[in-house]
Design a protein around this motif. Structure first.
Motif, short mmCIF file in Angstrom:
data_model
loop_
_atom_site.label_atom_id
_atom_site.label_comp_id
_atom_site.label_asym_id
_atom_site.label_seq_id
_atom_site.Cartn_x
_atom_site.Cartn_y
_atom_site.Cartn_z
N SER A 1 5.42 -9.58 19.20
CA SER A 1 4.92 -10.22 17.98
C SER A 1 4.47 -9.21 16.93
O SER A 1 4.18 -8.05 17.22
N TRP B 1 1.64 -9.52 15.60
CA TRP B 1 0.24 -9.31 15.96
C TRP B 1 0.09 -8.11 16.90
O TRP B 1 -0.84 -7.32 16.78
N GLU C 1 4.12 -16.33 12.16
CA GLU C 1 2.92 -15.49 12.05
C GLU C 1 2.61 -15.19 10.59
O GLU C 1 2.61 -14.03 10.17
N LEU D 1 -1.89 -16.88 21.18
CA LEU D 1 -1.18 -17.31 19.97
C LEU D 1 -0.59 -18.70 20.14
O LEU D 1 -0.76 -19.58 19.28
N GLU E 1 -3.48 -20.97 18.33
CA GLU E 1 -3.08 -20.99 16.93
C GLU E 1 -1.91 -21.94 16.67
O GLU E 1 -1.98 -22.81 15.81
#
Length: 458
Positions: A137, A139, A213, A392, A396
């Protein structure tokens, strides 16, 4: 001048698949005349068998070569990160020789996040454009480069005092509060090295897309946040880089799925590297049996001390007895369940109309494959960045429910509860709706080129 790209993947299907898919995209969409993909491995035959199950027809412009290591992951000590970093360090002379032997010499190279030491080799050989592909990711990329911007003492102080790393413009990354970061000096040092090397590249590709994202990608575009940390190195979201189901593939698992009702089957797999303990394997078996839910379970021999043990497992357990499962389990579940040894055609299973949920270790490839097929998940992370991925998707994106761990073991009662929530309850319906919406954004991302058309010809 012929545009030739050389791509390098570190060991493991989680790195090989996105590198291969990126190579195909460079050839088909970005005007490359030739692409050579190097797959670093400690077991060429095993890697060939895994790649062969999902590879397309051979194309003379798209060449796959294997770089055999003299050291095995089983022979090394430490975490998966430190093992893979050491293996890629061992491969550097071979990578250099392979680049030098290519005709014409490549003008573009791409290495994955664990192969960033090869950027210096490319610079030495005066290769024009040097890139990194982040196979997980945005992130995780944020975590890696931000860690590199801190000195070791500051990093350890933050981890000890907060149990989290506060990344500019991103959600914080939480660390296990019961674990002293001083015990992970090797891992932190390797991570900081990788992050520092990333910003020596000409550009970074990430296996994600904006709608997946948006906050993190926005931070990379912001010169006051992660844009500052990247020091001007552009970050391009190029995902999803995943394999899609092969039309008409014949397999016993798919034949069984054809006979099941729509969205009725739970698929259970912990990736090519994941391994459970013997006790956890028993609990999972009992849990699946108690659900009464149809299931496909890809099983591997238990491992007591290393949740990534299957990554370097040289054994083939297609014929060994399944005596690590509860006595009578196979007979009792034969009408509703299918137990598969070692490997199953995951892309085709997730794409099948009968598959209704996925119990996953949350490796990034598996997360993306679940999303592009619109399948909700039970997040069960085992190692590496999988806890970040699990957070995630569960907190999220709300496309997964996450298991809890009691004394290191997920009990059968919780497994029953998680499966029921995913397959039958309102939470599962919301997860299914959310993941199908994300699937649409993935389909839109696939229609676009997120790399400027003139990028490689500049």
């Amino acid at each position: 001048m012929e545009l030739h790209g050389a791509l390098v993947a570190s060991p493991g299907m989680g790195h090989a698949v996105p590198i291969l898919e990126l190579g195909k995209r460079l050839l088909n969409q970005h005007g490359f005349d030739r692409v050579t993909v190097f797959l670093v491995t400690d077991d060429v035959s095993r890697s060939k068998s895994l790649i062969g199950k999902t590879s397309t027809e051979e194309d003379p412009k798209f060449v796959i070569r294997f770089l055999q290591l003299g050291v095995s992951g089983q022979e090394l000590n430490g975490s998966l990160l430190t093992k893979l970093a050491e293996m890629m360090r061992e491969a550097l002379p071979q990578i250099k020789s392979a680049f030098m032997e290519l005709e014409p010499r490549p003008s573009v190279i791409v290495v994955d996040l664990l192969g960033t030491e090869a950027l210096a080799v490319a610079k030495e050989l005066q290769i024009m454009k040097k890139h990194v592909l982040v196979t997980t990711s945005a992130w995780f990329l944020a975590l890696t480069v931000y860690m590199a911007s801190l000195d070791k003492e500051t990093l350890l102080k933050q981890l000890r005092s907060r149990g989290a790393l506060l990344i500019p413009g991103c959600n914080p990354v939480m660390f296990d509060p019961v674990k002293d970061p001083s015990n992970y000096i090797r891992e932190l040092a390797e991570s900081q090295r990788i992050g520092a090397e990333v910003i020596t590249a000409d550009g970074v590709f990430v296996n994600t897309w904006h709608d997946l994202e948006p906050v993190t990608i926005g931070s990379f575009l912001d010169p006051e946040n992660l844009g500052r940390v990247m020091r001007g190195v552009p970050v391009h979201p190029v995902g999803p880089l995943v394999r899609f189901a092969e039309p008409g593939l014949k397999h016993d698992v798919l034949n069984w799925l054809d006979l099941q009702p729509k969205e009725s089957v739970v698929y259970v797999s912990f990736g090519s590297g994941g391994a459970l303990t013997a006790e956890q394997t028993m609990e999972l078996a009992y849990g699946l049996e108690l659900t009464g839910q149809r299931f496909i379970w890809v099983v591997r021999s238990p491992a007591e001390d290393d949740p990534s043990a299957s990554m370097f497992d040289k054994t083939k357990n297609q014929t060994e007895p399944l005596d690590y499962l509860p006595e009578g389990f196979l007979d009792r579940t034969k009408d509703i369940g299918l137990v598969v040894r070692t490997w199953a055609p995951q892309e085709e299973i997730l794409a099948h109309k009968s598959t209704g949920g996925f119990v996953s270790h949350c490796g990034w490839n598996s997360v993306l494959e679940s999303i592009v097929n619109g399948v909700p998940m039970i997040a069960w992370p085992l190692y590496s960045e999988q806890s970040m991925n699990a957070r995630l998707v569960s907190e999220e994106l709300k496309i997964a429910t996450r298991v809890g761990v009691d004394d290191g073991i997920v009990k059968k009662e919780e497994i029953v509860e998680m499966v029921k929530r995913m397959m039958d309850e309102e939470e599962g319906k919301e997860m299914r709706t959310n993941v199908k919406e994300l699937k649409k954004t993935a389909e839109e991302a696939l229609k676009k080129s997120h790399i400027p058309s003139s990028y490689f010809s500049q």
